[in-house]
Motif scaffolding. Structure first.
Motif, PDB file in Angstrom:
ATOM      1  N   LYS A 678      -2.373  -8.379  -3.763  1.00 42.58           N
ATOM      2  CA  LYS A 678      -2.464  -7.890  -2.322  1.00 42.58           C
ATOM      3  C   LYS A 678      -1.022  -7.152  -1.925  1.00 42.58           C
ATOM      4  O   LYS A 678      -0.762  -6.132  -1.434  1.00 42.58           O
ATOM      5  N   ARG A 679       0.689  -7.168  -2.798  1.00 38.98           N
ATOM      6  CA  ARG A 679       1.493  -6.240  -2.597  1.00 38.98           C
ATOM      7  C   ARG A 679       1.751  -4.876  -3.425  1.00 38.98           C
ATOM      8  O   ARG A 679       2.462  -4.489  -3.170  1.00 38.98           O
ATOM      9  N   TRP A 738       3.102  11.840   3.684  1.00 39.81           N
ATOM     10  CA  TRP A 738       2.208  11.469   2.579  1.00 39.81           C
ATOM     11  C   TRP A 738       2.665  10.384   2.957  1.00 39.81           C
ATOM     12  O   TRP A 738       4.141   9.767   3.006  1.00 39.81           O
ATOM     13  N   VAL A 739       2.277   9.042   2.562  1.00 42.36           N
ATOM     14  CA  VAL A 739       2.905   7.895   3.412  1.00 42.36           C
ATOM     15  C   VAL A 739       2.770   7.064   2.270  1.00 42.36           C
ATOM     16  O   VAL A 739       1.599   6.960   1.029  1.00 42.36           O
ATOM     17  N   VAL A 740       3.547   5.684   2.121  1.00 38.05           N
ATOM     18  CA  VAL A 740       3.713   4.681   0.989  1.00 38.05           C
ATOM     19  C   VAL A 740       3.744   3.895   2.030  1.00 38.05           C
ATOM     20  O   VAL A 740       3.968   3.177   2.647  1.00 38.05           O
ATOM     21  N   GLY A 741       2.611   2.469   1.169  1.00 41.22           N
ATOM     22  CA  GLY A 741       2.612   0.768   2.517  1.00 41.22           C
ATOM     23  C   GLY A 741       1.598   0.300   1.069  1.00 41.22           C
ATOM     24  O   GLY A 741       1.211   0.926   0.212  1.00 41.22           O
ATOM     25  N   GLU A 742       0.916  -0.954   1.812  1.00 43.24           N
ATOM     26  CA  GLU A 742       0.133  -1.836   1.086  1.00 43.24           C
ATOM     27  C   GLU A 742      -1.134  -1.450   1.757  1.00 43.24           C
ATOM     28  O   GLU A 742      -0.998  -1.043   2.671  1.00 43.24           O
ATOM     29  N   GLN A 743      -2.106  -2.052   0.569  1.00 43.93           N
ATOM     30  CA  GLN A 743      -3.404  -1.801   1.234  1.00 43.93           C
ATOM     31  C   GLN A 743      -3.736  -2.010   2.302  1.00 43.93           C
ATOM     32  O   GLN A 743      -4.449  -0.741   3.691  1.00 43.93           O
TER      33      GLN A 743
END
Length: 753
Positions: A678-679, A738-743
Motif C-alpha cells: 500500500k506504500r 497534479w498530486v502525488v500520494g499513497e492510494q
C-alpha cells in the motif's frame, strides 16, 4: 563439442550440493561448517546413492588452498599486540587447557590401543576448541557482550596461535618419529627464529611498500597484491621446512598491522569462503559410514572426554588465570567442542601418512556431535554452578573466588625485572636480524663477489668487500643491541637509587657488547685466517667505532622509529577515525563493570530521540561513554545528542544491565511493514470544482500535505510541461493540479473536493 573437464564437473557438483545443504542448515539455525561436512559426505564415493566427485585428488588440492586462505584470514584478524596486552591470565588458561586436553586425548587413544602417532595427533585435535562455532553460539544466544565471552574469545585466539605452532611441532615429530628433548628444543628455537625474523622484517617493509603505492591501489589491485603476498610467504615457508599454512598465517598477521587490514579482510573474505567451503566439503568426503559404525564406542568416549574434560579442566584453567568459580565454569563449559583446527591437524596427519585413515571420520563425527551440544553446554554452566554453590561449603566458594580475584591485581613489576626483560627482547630481536643479514650476505653476495673477482689473489678482495658490507649492514642492529635502554626511565631510576645498582647496570652493557663482538668475530673467522686474539681485537674496535659513529646512531634511530610507526599505523588510523576503544577500558575497578558496543538497527524506535529522552541510565543502568558515527567518535555525549540508525553506542555497565539493554534494543523496533504494497506512490489529476473547499486557500492553508499526506507537484496551464505551484498562490475554480500520494491518501483527498 569438447567434453567438460572433470575438475569443472566436480566443482559444479560440490557447490550445488553445498549450496542446498547450507540453506537447509541456515534454516535450522545450525553452523554452516556442519552443512559443508554433510555436503561432502553426500558427494563422496562413500555414499553410493548419490552422484560422487570424479577427481578426488583435485578436490584435496583445492582443500589445501582453502586451509591456506583460512589461516591467512585468521592472521588478518589477529594482532600480536593484542596478545601482549592480554597479560598472563589468558596465556596461563590457554596453555593449561591445551596441555590437559592433549594428555587426555593421548590417554584415551592408548586405552583403545591406537598407535603412538594416532594418540599424539588425537591429543592435538582434542585440545583445539572451535572459534567459529563458539562465536556463532554466543551470537545466537545473545551472549557476545557478556564479559566471560570476551575471556573465552581471548583464549580461543591464543589457541589458534598455538595450533599453528603445534602443527609445526607435529610435522617435526612425524618427520623424525622421535620425541627427544633436543630435537623438540631445536624445533622450538627454529620456529621462534623465523617467526621473529618474518614479523620484524614484514612489519618494517610491507607497510612502507603499501604506503608508497596507496594512491595507485584500488580494491582489485589490493586483492591481487594481498593474495600474492600470502602465496609468496606460503612458498617461502615450505622452503625453510614449515607448512604453507604457517607462512600464510604469518603474512596475514603482518598485514593485520597495516592501515589496509580491514579492506584486505573484506576483499579476501569471499575467496576464503569459497575455498574454505571446499576444504570442509573435503572433510565430509572422508567420512565413511562403515568406520563410524565400527568405531561407535570410541566416538562416544571421545565426545564424553571433550564434554567432561573441558568442563573440568577448562574451569580449572580459567581459575588459574584469575577468574571466579562462576565465570570460570561459564568459560570452561563454552569450550566443550572441537572444530576447524582439529580437521586441519587431521589433514596434516593424513598428508604426512602418520595417522590411520579411521581417525579423520572419527574426529569429524565427534566434532558434529559436540557442535550440536555446544549451546546446551553454555546454558548448563550457570545451573551447574548453582548446584555446586548449594552443595559446597560457602567458605570454600568464597575462598576460591577471593583467591582467583586476588590474582588479577598483581603488583607492578620491579624496575630490574622490567629493564632486564626489555633488554633481553631487544638483544634477541637484533641478534636475529643480524644473523639473517649475515646468512643472506654469505649465501648470495659472497659467491657473486667471488665470481666477479676470480682467482686466489682476488679471492681475498671478495672476502674483504663482503665482510665490510656485512658489517655496515648490521652496524645499526649492533649499536641498538648495545646502547638501547641505557637511557630509559628504569635505567636512570636504578642508577640514581643506589650505588650498588651501578656495577650490575654496567655489566649489562658489557654482556651485550660481548654479544655484538661475537658477530664481528664470526664474520672475521668465516672470511679470514686471522688469529683469535686479532679477531677479538678487531671486534672490540669495530663495536667501539660503531657506538661512536653519529651516522650509524642516526641510521639506527631512524630505522627503529620507522618500525614503531609501522607497528602503530593501524592504531593511529583507528584513533583518527574514532574507532579505537578507550584506554580506560581495562582499568575499571569493578570486575562486573566493562564496556560493550551496541549498534542501533536501521528500524530502531530510538532513532531521532535524544539521550535525555531515552534515559538509558535510569531505565537500564548503563551509561553511554561514546557514540561511533560514520568513522568518528563522539566522546561523553550530552543529553541533547540525537541517536541515528547505524550509530554504535559504547556503553558502560554490568552483564545483567547489558542483557536488559540489548533486549530493549532488539525489541523496540518498527519491524516489517505488513502493508508494504500500500506504500506505492501514485500520481493523480485533481480539478478544483466550484464546490471545492480549497478555493481561496493557499497551498499552505489547504492542508493537502499536512492533513491528507499528499503533495502538489505542478499546475496544468495548457503547456507541454507542468508549472510549479507557488505556495502563496490561492486555488481558483477550474485549476487543474497534479498530486502525488499513497492510494488511501489520494482517495481521501479526491473525496473531499
Amino acid at each position: 563439442m569438447a567434453e567438460l573437464p572433470a575438475m569443472i564437473q566436480d566443482l559444479a557438483l560440490i557447490l550445488m550440493v553445498a549450496g542446498v545443504v547450507t540453506l537447509i542448515f541456515k534454516k535450522l539455525k545450525q553452523p554452516l561448517v556442519l552443512g559443508y561436512i554433510v555436503a561432502g559426505f553426500l558427494v563422496s564415493p562413500n555414499m553410493p546413492y548419490t552422484t560422487s566427485v570424479v577427481d578426488v585428488e583435485n578436490v584435496h588440492l583445492w582443500a589445501d588452498i582453502g586451509v591456506m586462505f583460512l589461516l591467512f584470514s585468521l592472521g588478518l584478524d589477529f594482532s600480536f599486540k593484542k596478545i601482549l596486552k592480554m597479560g598472563a591470565s589468558p596465556v596461563i588458561s590457554t596453555c593449561t587447557i591445551i596441555f590437559c586436553m592433549s594428555m587426555l586425548g593421548v590417554c584415551v587413544g592408548h586405552l583403545f590401543g591406537w598407535g603412538k602417532m594416532d594418540c599424539i595427533f588425537l591429543g592435538g585435535m582434542l585440545a583445539m576448541s572451535s572459534t567459529t562455532i563458539i562465536y556463532k553460539a554466543f551470537d545466537d544466544l545473545g551472549l557476545r557482550q557478556q564479559q566471560f565471552a570476551g575471556l573465552v574469545m581471548s583464549v580461543l585466539i591464543l589457541e589458534d596461535i598455538l595450533a599453528i605452532v603445534m602443527m609445526v611441532m607435529l610435522s617435526a615429530i612425524a618427520g623424525g618419529n622421535d620425541l627427544e628433548g633436543g630435537q623438540m628444543l631445536q624445533s622450538v628455537m627454529r620456529i621462534g627464529f623465523f617467526l621473529i625474523l618474518w614479523l620484524v622484517v614484514g612489519i618494517f617493509a610491507i607497510p612502507i611498500f603499501l604506503r608508497s603505492v596507496r594512491k595507485l591501489i584500488n580494491n582489485e589491485v589490493l586483492l591481487v597484491v594481498s593474495l600474492g603476498l600470502c602465496c609468496a610467504m606460503a612458498v617461502f615457508s615450505t622452503k625453510v621446512g614449515f607448512s604453507s599454512a604457517f607462512g600464510a598465517f604469518i603474512m596475514g598477521s603482518i598485514l593485520a598491522e597495516t592501515i589496509e587490514a580491514e579492506r584486505i579482510e573484506k576483499l579476501v573474505e569471499p575467496v576464503k569462503n569459497l575455498f574454505g567451503a571446499i576444504f570442509f566439503v573435503s572433510v565430509g568426503m572422508l567420512v565413511d559410514p562403515k568406520i563410524l559404525v565400527e568405531y561407535a564406542l570410541p566416538i562416544v568416549a571421545l565426545v564424553l572426554t571433550i564434554l567432561v574434560g573441558q568442563a573440568v579442566f577448562g574451569t580449572f584453567s580459567f581459575m588459574l588465570g584469575g577468574e571466579s568459580l562462576k565465570s570460570a565454569m561459564r568459560c570452561g563449559f563454552s569450550m566443550a567442542q572441537i572444530g576447524e583446527f582439529s580437521f586441519i591437524i587431521a589433514s596434516l596427519g593424513l598428508s604426512l601418512g602418520v595417522i590411520g585413515h579411521f581417525l579423520y571420520p572419527v574426529v569429524v563425527a565427534v566434532s558434529v556431535i559436540t557442535t550440536f551440544l555446544t549451546p546446551y553446554m553454555i546454558r548448563l554452566a550457570t545451573p551447574a554452578y548453582n548446584h555446586l554453590e548449594h552443595h559446597l561449603p560457602t567458605k570454600l566458594i568464597r575462598s576460591l573466588n577471593q583467591l582467583t580475584m586476588g590474582q588479577k591485581h598483581t603488583q607492578e613489576q620491579s624496575k630490574w625485572k622490567k629493564l632486564l626483560m626489555q633488554m633481553t627482547i631487544n638483544t634477541l630481536v637484533y641478534a636475529i636480524l643480524s644473523s639473517a643479514t649475515i646468512a643472506l650476505m654469505f649465501t648470495f653476495f659472497l659467491p657473486f663477489a667471488r665470481k666477479l673477482l676470480p682467482g686466489w689473489e682476488l679471492h681475498w678482495y671478495a672476502n674483504a668487500i663482503t665482510g665490510v658490507l656485512t658489517v655496515l649492514l648490521i652496524a645499526p642492529f649492533l649499536r641498538a643491541m648495545v646502547m638501547k635502554k641505557n637511557h630509559s626511565e628504569e635505567w636512570k631510576a636504578l642508577w640514581a637509587e643506589s650505588n650498588h645498582n651501578r656495577l650490575p647496570l654496567i655489566f649489562t652493557i658489557l654482556v651485550r657488547m660481548m654479544i655484538a663482538v661475537a658477530f664481528i668475530f664470526y664474520i672475521c673467522n668465516y672470511l679470514s685466517r686471522f688469529t683469535n686474539a686479532l679477531m677479538i681485537t678487531i671486534g672490540v674496535v669495530v663495536i667501539i667505532l660503531i657506538i661512536l659513529s653519529r651516522w650509524i646512531k642516526h641510521r639506527s634511530i631512524t630505522l627503529e622509529r620507522l618500525f614503531i610507526l609501522n607497528l602503530r599505523s593501524r592504531d593511529i588510523e583507528a584513533q583518527v577515525h574514532g574507532k579505537k576503544r578507550p584506554l580506560y577500558e581495562g582499568r575499571l575497578l569493578d570486575r562486573d563493570i566493562h564496556i560493550a558496543d551496541f549498534e542501533v538497527p536501521l528500524d530502531s524506535q530510538w532513532m531521532g530521540q535524544t539521550l535525555k529522552q531515552l534515559n538509558f541510565g535510569r531505565k537500564y543502568g548503563v551509561h553511554i561513554s561514546s557514540i561511533l558515527r560514520g568513522g568518528w567518535r563522539i566522546n561523553i555525549p550530552d543529553g541533547d545528542y540525537i541517536i541515528f540508525p547505524g550509530d554504535v553506542l559504547q556503553a558502560i555497565g554490568s552483564d545483567a544491565q547489558f542483557t536488559a539493554f540489548r533486549e530493549a534494543l532488539e525489541k523496540e523496533r518498527f519491524g516489517v511493514d505488513s502493508d508494504l504494497e500500500k506504500r506505492e506512490m501514485k500520481l493523480r489529476q485533481l480539478v478544483i470544482g466550484s464546490d471545492s473547499p480549497f478555493i481561496g486557500k493557499s497551498l499552505i492553508d489547504s492542508g493537502i500535505r499536512d492533513v491528507y499526506s499528499c503533495m502538489v507537484v505542478g499546475l496544468e496551464e495548457g503547456k507541454e510541461s507542468l508549472s510549479n505551484y507557488a505556495p502563496n498562490r490561492k486555488f481558483q475554480e477550474g485549476d487543474i493540479i497534479w498530486v502525488v500520494g499513497e492510494q488511501e491518501s489520494l482517495d481521501a483527498l479526491l473525496a473531499s473536493r
